[in-house]
Write a protein that holds these residues in place. Structure first.
Motif, PDB file in Angstrom:
ATOM      1  N   ARG A   1       0.252  -1.360  -0.041  1.00 34.89           N
ATOM      2  CA  ARG A   1       0.334  -0.203   0.238  1.00 34.89           C
ATOM      3  C   ARG A   1       1.138   1.105  -0.216  1.00 34.89           C
ATOM      4  NH1 ARG A   1      -2.854   2.494   4.495  1.00 34.89           N
ATOM      5  NH2 ARG A   1      -0.921   0.814   5.570  1.00 34.89           N
ATOM      6  N   GLY A   2       1.576   1.662   0.770  1.00 37.62           N
ATOM      7  CA  GLY A   2       2.800   2.010   0.843  1.00 37.62           C
ATOM      8  C   GLY A   2       4.249   2.020   0.049  1.00 37.62           C
ATOM      9  N   ASN A   3       3.526   1.730  -1.654  1.00 36.07           N
ATOM     10  CA  ASN A   3       4.984   1.447  -2.037  1.00 36.07           C
ATOM     11  C   ASN A   3       6.657   1.012  -1.666  1.00 36.07           C
ATOM     12  OD1 ASN A   3       3.093   1.421  -4.575  1.00 36.07           O
ATOM     13  ND2 ASN A   3       2.905   3.940  -3.779  1.00 36.07           N
ATOM     14  N   ARG A   4       6.713   0.193  -0.607  1.00 38.73           N
ATOM     15  CA  ARG A   4       7.849   0.609  -0.111  1.00 38.73           C
ATOM     16  C   ARG A   4       8.157  -0.616  -0.416  1.00 38.73           C
ATOM     17  NH1 ARG A   4       9.598   4.141   3.497  1.00 38.73           N
ATOM     18  NH2 ARG A   4       6.622   5.515   4.432  1.00 38.73           N
ATOM     19  N   ALA A   5       7.153  -1.855  -1.448  1.00 36.37           N
ATOM     20  CA  ALA A   5       8.297  -3.666  -1.713  1.00 36.37           C
ATOM     21  C   ALA A   5       8.391  -3.046  -2.900  1.00 36.37           C
ATOM     22  CB  ALA A   5       7.808  -3.949  -1.381  1.00 36.37           C
ATOM     23  N   VAL A   6       9.523  -3.824  -3.569  1.00 37.92           N
ATOM     24  CA  VAL A   6       9.818  -4.057  -5.430  1.00 37.92           C
ATOM     25  C   VAL A   6       8.962  -5.110  -5.382  1.00 37.92           C
ATOM     26  CG1 VAL A   6      11.501  -4.625  -6.719  1.00 37.92           C
ATOM     27  CG2 VAL A   6      12.150  -3.268  -4.468  1.00 37.92           C
ATOM     28  N   ASP A   7       7.988  -4.744  -6.783  1.00 37.30           N
ATOM     29  CA  ASP A   7       7.109  -5.855  -7.356  1.00 37.30           C
ATOM     30  C   ASP A   7       8.408  -6.657  -8.735  1.00 37.30           C
ATOM     31  OD1 ASP A   7       5.386  -6.530  -9.187  1.00 37.30           O
ATOM     32  OD2 ASP A   7       5.079  -5.515  -9.971  1.00 37.30           O
ATOM     33  N   LEU A   8       8.280  -8.164  -7.623  1.00 34.66           N
ATOM     34  CA  LEU A   8       8.650  -9.014  -7.944  1.00 34.66           C
ATOM     35  C   LEU A   8       8.743 -10.353  -8.283  1.00 34.66           C
ATOM     36  CD1 LEU A   8      10.469 -10.333  -4.511  1.00 34.66           C
ATOM     37  CD2 LEU A   8      12.112  -8.689  -5.903  1.00 34.66           C
ATOM     38  N   SER A   9       7.575  -9.912  -9.493  1.00 32.78           N
ATOM     39  CA  SER A   9       6.640 -10.159 -10.475  1.00 32.78           C
ATOM     40  C   SER A   9       6.843 -10.979 -11.102  1.00 32.78           C
ATOM     41  CB  SER A   9       4.938  -9.709 -11.018  1.00 32.78           C
ATOM     42  OG  SER A   9       4.273  -8.851  -9.996  1.00 32.78           O
ATOM     43  N   LYS A  10       8.122 -10.534 -12.175  1.00 34.87           N
ATOM     44  CA  LYS A  10       8.470 -10.825 -12.915  1.00 34.87           C
ATOM     45  C   LYS A  10       9.735 -11.798 -13.079  1.00 34.87           C
ATOM     46  CE  LYS A  10       8.363  -7.105 -15.560  1.00 34.87           C
ATOM     47  NZ  LYS A  10       8.283  -5.549 -17.036  1.00 34.87           N
ATOM     48  N   VAL A  11      10.477 -11.504 -11.084  1.00 33.75           N
ATOM     49  CA  VAL A  11      11.349 -12.966 -11.296  1.00 33.75           C
ATOM     50  C   VAL A  11      10.865 -14.259  -9.548  1.00 33.75           C
ATOM     51  CG1 VAL A  11      13.429 -11.007 -11.262  1.00 33.75           C
ATOM     52  CG2 VAL A  11      12.070 -11.204  -9.269  1.00 33.75           C
ATOM     53  N   ILE A  12       9.804 -13.805  -9.686  1.00 31.68           N
ATOM     54  CA  ILE A  12       9.370 -14.625  -8.232  1.00 31.68           C
ATOM     55  C   ILE A  12       7.970 -15.118  -9.034  1.00 31.68           C
ATOM     56  CG2 ILE A  12       8.351 -13.398  -7.005  1.00 31.68           C
ATOM     57  CD1 ILE A  12      10.513 -15.254  -4.788  1.00 31.68           C
ATOM     58  N   GLY A  13       7.035 -14.649  -9.523  1.00 33.32           N
ATOM     59  CA  GLY A  13       5.913 -15.181  -9.877  1.00 33.32           C
ATOM     60  C   GLY A  13       6.109 -16.557 -10.135  1.00 33.32           C
ATOM     61  N   PRO A  14       5.012 -17.190 -10.502  1.00 31.42           N
ATOM     62  CA  PRO A  14       4.630 -18.509 -10.313  1.00 31.42           C
ATOM     63  C   PRO A  14       5.256 -18.723 -11.814  1.00 31.42           C
ATOM     64  CG  PRO A  14       2.262 -17.638  -9.923  1.00 31.42           C
ATOM     65  CD  PRO A  14       3.721 -16.553 -10.055  1.00 31.42           C
TER      66      PRO A  14
ATOM     67  N   ASP B   1      19.953 -11.229  -6.042  1.00 35.83           N
ATOM     68  CA  ASP B   1      20.411 -12.156  -5.959  1.00 35.83           C
ATOM     69  C   ASP B   1      20.542 -13.244  -4.114  1.00 35.83           C
ATOM     70  OD1 ASP B   1      22.219 -13.432  -7.481  1.00 35.83           O
ATOM     71  OD2 ASP B   1      23.345 -12.968  -6.200  1.00 35.83           O
ATOM     72  N   PHE B   2      20.329 -12.050  -3.576  1.00 32.45           N
ATOM     73  CA  PHE B   2      21.173 -12.517  -2.055  1.00 32.45           C
ATOM     74  C   PHE B   2      20.057 -13.400  -1.613  1.00 32.45           C
ATOM     75  CE2 PHE B   2      19.928 -12.893   2.684  1.00 32.45           C
ATOM     76  CZ  PHE B   2      22.042 -13.351   2.664  1.00 32.45           C
ATOM     77  N   LEU B   3      18.333 -12.953  -2.490  1.00 26.50           N
ATOM     78  CA  LEU B   3      17.506 -14.133  -1.556  1.00 26.50           C
ATOM     79  C   LEU B   3      17.462 -15.816  -2.084  1.00 26.50           C
ATOM     80  CD1 LEU B   3      14.517 -10.877  -1.316  1.00 26.50           C
ATOM     81  CD2 LEU B   3      15.766 -12.046   0.568  1.00 26.50           C
ATOM     82  N   LYS B   4      17.985 -15.090  -3.812  1.00 26.42           N
ATOM     83  CA  LYS B   4      18.131 -16.639  -4.626  1.00 26.42           C
ATOM     84  C   LYS B   4      18.899 -17.618  -4.152  1.00 26.42           C
ATOM     85  CE  LYS B   4      17.074 -15.278  -9.430  1.00 26.42           C
ATOM     86  NZ  LYS B   4      17.098 -14.442  -9.770  1.00 26.42           N
TER      87      LYS B   4
ATOM     88  N   GLU C   1      11.382 -18.914 -13.459  1.00 25.98           N
ATOM     89  CA  GLU C   1      12.299 -20.402 -13.070  1.00 25.98           C
ATOM     90  C   GLU C   1      12.192 -19.689 -11.513  1.00 25.98           C
ATOM     91  OE1 GLU C   1      17.278 -20.845 -13.926  1.00 25.98           O
ATOM     92  OE2 GLU C   1      15.779 -19.342 -15.657  1.00 25.98           O
ATOM     93  N   TRP C   2      12.538 -18.687 -11.068  1.00 27.95           N
ATOM     94  CA  TRP C   2      13.139 -19.263  -9.151  1.00 27.95           C
ATOM     95  C   TRP C   2      12.111 -19.386  -8.540  1.00 27.95           C
ATOM     96  CZ3 TRP C   2      14.106 -13.986  -6.217  1.00 27.95           C
ATOM     97  CH2 TRP C   2      14.586 -14.528  -4.701  1.00 27.95           C
ATOM     98  N   GLY C   3      10.160 -18.849  -9.165  1.00 31.05           N
ATOM     99  CA  GLY C   3       9.374 -19.521  -8.999  1.00 31.05           C
ATOM    100  C   GLY C   3       8.655 -20.409  -8.591  1.00 31.05           C
ATOM    101  N   LYS C   4       9.316 -21.113  -9.445  1.00 33.02           N
ATOM    102  CA  LYS C   4       8.871 -23.074  -9.815  1.00 33.02           C
ATOM    103  C   LYS C   4       9.914 -23.656  -8.908  1.00 33.02           C
ATOM    104  CE  LYS C   4       7.612 -22.877 -14.618  1.00 33.02           C
ATOM    105  NZ  LYS C   4       7.768 -23.114 -15.779  1.00 33.02           N
ATOM    106  N   THR C   5      10.700 -22.551  -7.812  1.00 36.73           N
ATOM    107  CA  THR C   5      11.300 -23.365  -7.698  1.00 36.73           C
ATOM    108  C   THR C   5      10.875 -23.632  -5.279  1.00 36.73           C
ATOM    109  OG1 THR C   5      12.745 -22.145  -6.609  1.00 36.73           O
ATOM    110  CG2 THR C   5      14.011 -23.706  -8.447  1.00 36.73           C
TER     111      THR C   5
END
Lengths: 323, 446
Positions: free
Chosen positions: B121-134, B348-351, B137-141
């Motif tokens: 709501r406060g726009n304080r988080a990065v939209d990770l849809s393109k890297v972790i969406g279902p 990268d660290f979260l991966k 590659e990462w999302g499938k793990t």
């Protein structure tokens, strides 16, 4: 040097006049520079005090007239709505009552009982015993409130706490109770801990005040046949009145700033029964994300402490005039 | 002169204070902006400092992040990681302070539900849809349910680290000595409590000093008694009614549980950890705990040995109107600060954090946190109870979120304090629900 003395000299000695004028201008320049230097440092000090003391107070007043969402940063001006809400909030009244209770019990224990204890300790003949008892009562004050709160949290634990163990040892298991877990007793259990901790510090301050009383007064009273109780009320009490007054004011102000012990021992629970203004402010601001309302509670605390602070100033000024 | 100095000083002070105050509103109002979108093709610059706020501050868990950070630093010598390790209670206040002062670290812990939604709501988080969406590659793990729990308005904002759920841990030996089987329904649980109480042990250790443990009992009972769609409608203050009879039924069931299985009103005087300790010390037969606590409840050092520890799902009442296959629990994870200077590095660290190897380490003792990484639990290394618990989570038809993080803070506060009053006997179920409704109405007006 005055102007009159400077104007009188030219008829006698022109050189002396020039010297005097030169001295005066040097003195003026020097004095002015000194004053300007003082002003410069005064302004620096004022800016620092303004930034760290007065600005937060004024800003808090502004915040208390708004609702703020810390996540979005949205700020809406709501006028006095937060103050109206304060009046309708039963927890605020509960917290005020608890702070008031804290103040009353603290004055009884940390002022009057501490005074009596100090008089008893100072009345002891043996210097070694006097030092021993002063240390015994003072040591709890040297422990941090957070640590003491945690310690007492374990002491009050039902079934496994030290208090319950002691009651069982004395055959008083019927008195075993969930002191911090019951809405009716939680605040009293916290206040009891607080008195245990603060009692020694007040006692030490009173012993210092009592030590200033000339011993001859007690000797003369003894010769006149006055007993210890009479000496307490006719000599010790009147001559430590200034300290007593100060202690009352400081203790009341402290009672409205209570936070750590309540936070550590109950967090204001159960069911907000042990909330004080400080913990309710924290709950509203940091748990319920309602900074505007928290700021309004802060204003109430500020007014309570400001009032006691002004009383303190008035009292000390009055005593100074009398002296 | 003296007077003029005072006047000047007073004027300067007043001007300073007013000018500083004048700027107060714009300063606080400028926090929000548009949340950046993570670019999967972004090149990672392995340099600089990465700050991370964790919820692993407890002594047993804190080395996990320390070790992961050291391993990452060893792989990338140009990167320095600074950890801020908080625990379950302290992270709530700390996070809000960091948000209010616009000082959120590059990566920060988040629960799901309303808690996580606040950051979006406060726009304080990065939209990770393109890297972790279902479909990525990462999302499938990662466990699909765990990834989905961090989705808001069709976008994905969080990286789930572990799954968590609530189970009733029990002392197998105590049960066996009395010929008690793990109960299959709620009445059987109450009867088991009667038998255990008769033998002189505390059937269930309940510690509610912190006020949230009872919310966990109630959450599971509500999932059993109230239809899921009604619950989800009531999570939103604008649509909440809290008028389903299942609420009263669930509270009544909790009341029976407290009276027949625990120490009555004294539950408010015990802390959660003290209650856990009494099970570990064999003073209590059962303890309702998170799967991540299985490895703490019974160890080689505790009186209760790991082989004596068993668990079962809090049994459902026979006349349940909600979902009997629901399980209370939620994944917990991390978000990337929208204002992080090096977003690709944070991702990268979260991966790295959610790699198979780190997932296995996290699931194994001494941590015992069921990793959200698919296959991130080596069954030869982890506590069999944790492995079985993870299977239960996978089987659950619905993960009932924690009531205190899924609800609006005002509603959550009403549940927390109201349940303490209810447990202490000073508030009826009807009054408790009335206070929750009142809080929801006030929250809806905000």
């Amino acid at each position: 040097m005055t102007m009159a003395s400077v104007t009188a000299t030219p008829t006698r000695n022109g050189a002396a006049l020039r010297g005097a004028v030169s001295n005066r201008s040097r003195w003026l320049r020097h004095g002015l520079l000194q004053q300007l230097a003082a002003l410069r440092w005064g302004i620096v000090a004022l800016i620092i005090v303004g930034w760290f003391v007065y600005y937060p107070i004024v800003d808090n007043l502004f915040v208390s007239t708004t609702t703020q969402d810390i996540f979005t940063g949205e700020v809406d001006y709501v006028g006095l709505d937060n103050y109206r809400r304060l009046l309708d909030d039963p927890v605020v009244w509960r917290a005020l009552t608890n702070n008031g209770l804290y103040a009353v019990l603290s004055v009884i224990f940390q002022v009057f009982a501490a005074f009596v204890l100090a008089a008893i300790i100072e009345g002891l003949r043996s210097r070694a015993w006097r030092n021993f008892w002063r240390a015994v009562y003072f040591i709890p004050s040297a422990i941090s409130t957070t640590v003491t709160g945690l310690l007492f949290y374990f002491i009050y634990q039902p079934d496994i706490g030290l208090l319950d163990a002691l009651l069982h040892l004395l055959g008083l298991q019927n008195l075993s109770y969930t002191w911090l877990g019951d809405e009716r007793t939680a605040i009293y259990a916290i206040i009891a801990m607080s008195q245990w901790q603060g009692f020694g510090y007040s006692t030490l301050l009173f012993t210092i005040a009592i030590q200033k009383i000339p011993r001859e007064l007690y000797d003369a009273a003894t010769v006149d046949g006055a007993g210890p109780l009479r000496q307490l009320f006719c000599i010790t009490f009147p001559l430590t009145r200034e300290m007593t007054g100060m202690m009352i004011i400081v203790t009341i102000a402290g009672a409205f700033q209570v936070f750590n012990e309540v936070m550590v021992m109950t967090g204001g629970g159960p069911n907000n029964s042990s909330q004080v203004l400080g913990t309710w402010l924290y709950e509203q601001g940091f748990n319920q994300n309602d900074m505007g309302y928290a700021a309004a509670i802060g204003v109430v605390i500020f007014l309570a402490t400001l009032t006691t602070g002004l009383l303190q100033l008035w009292y000390t000024k009055r005593r100074r005039v009398e002296a | 002169m003296q007077r003029s100095i005072h006047s000047t000083a007073a004027m300067i002070a007043a001007v300073s204070v007013i000018s500083m105050s004048w700027g107060a509103f714009p300063a606080t109002a400028s926090a929000a902006g548009d949340a950046p979108v993570a670019d999967p093709a972004a090149k990672v610059d392995y340099s600089g400092k990465l700050t991370i706020l964790t919820k692993f501050g407890l002594q047993l868990l804190s080395p996990y992040f320390v070790n992961v950070a050291k391993a990452y630093e060893a792989q990338h010598p140009g990167v320095k990681i600074e950890l801020i390790q908080e625990n379950d209670d302290s992270i709530k206040g700390k996070t809000k302070t960091l948000v209010a002062s616009n000082s959120l670290p590059d990566i920060y812990f988040s629960w799901t539900g309303t808690w996580g939604e606040n950051f979006i709501r406060g726009n304080r988080a990065v939209d990770l849809s393109k890297v972790i969406g279902p479909e990525t590659e990462w999302g499938k793990t990662l466990s699909p349910a765990a990834v989905k729990a961090f989705s808001y308005n069709g976008k994905y904002f969080g990286v789930p680290l572990y799954l968590d759920a609530k189970f009733m841990g029990y002392n197998k030996k105590m049960f066996a000595d009395l010929g008690i089987e793990p109960p299959k329904d709620f009445d059987a649980l109450l009867k088991a409590c009667d038998a255990l109480k008769g033998s002189g042990v505390v059937p269930i250790a309940i510690g509610n000093k912190e006020s949230w443990p009872l919310v966990h009992y109630l959450g599971q009972l509500l999932a059993y008694n109230v239809p899921t769609e009604t619950l989800e409608r009531d999570f939103n203050p604008k649509t909440a009614t809290f008028n389903h009879p299942g609420y009263i039924a669930a509270l009544g069931q909790y009341r029976s549980l407290q009276e027949r299985c625990a120490g009555g009103a004294q539950v408010n005087g015990l802390s959660y950890q003290t209650a856990l300790q009494s099970m570990s010390d064999r003073k209590a037969a059962m303890y309702y705990q998170e799967i991540i606590e299985f490895d703490q409840a019974a160890t080689k050092e505790t009186a209760l040995k790991p082989e004596e520890f068993g668990f079962f799902k809090l049994p459902a009442p026979s006349d349940a109107k909600g979902s009997v296959t629901a399980l209370e629990g939620a994944p917990e994870g991390y978000m990337v600060n929208a204002k992080a200077k090096n977003v690709p590095l944070a991702i990268d660290f979260l991966k790295f954090l959610t790699s198979q190897e780190n997932g296995r380490t996290l699931s194994a003792p001494p941590y015992g946190q069921p990793s959200a990484v698919i296959g991130g639990a080596d069954k030869t290394r982890i506590n069999p109870n944790v492995a079985e618990g993870m299977e239960e989570i996978a089987k659950a038809s619905y993960l009932m979120p924690w009531l205190d993080t899924v609800n609006h803070p005002r509603v959550a506060a009403a549940w927390l304090s109201g349940l303490q009053a209810f447990a202490g006997g000073s508030m009826s179920a009807e009054d408790l629900l009335a206070s929750v409704r009142k809080a929801a109405a006030a929250a809806a007006r905000q």
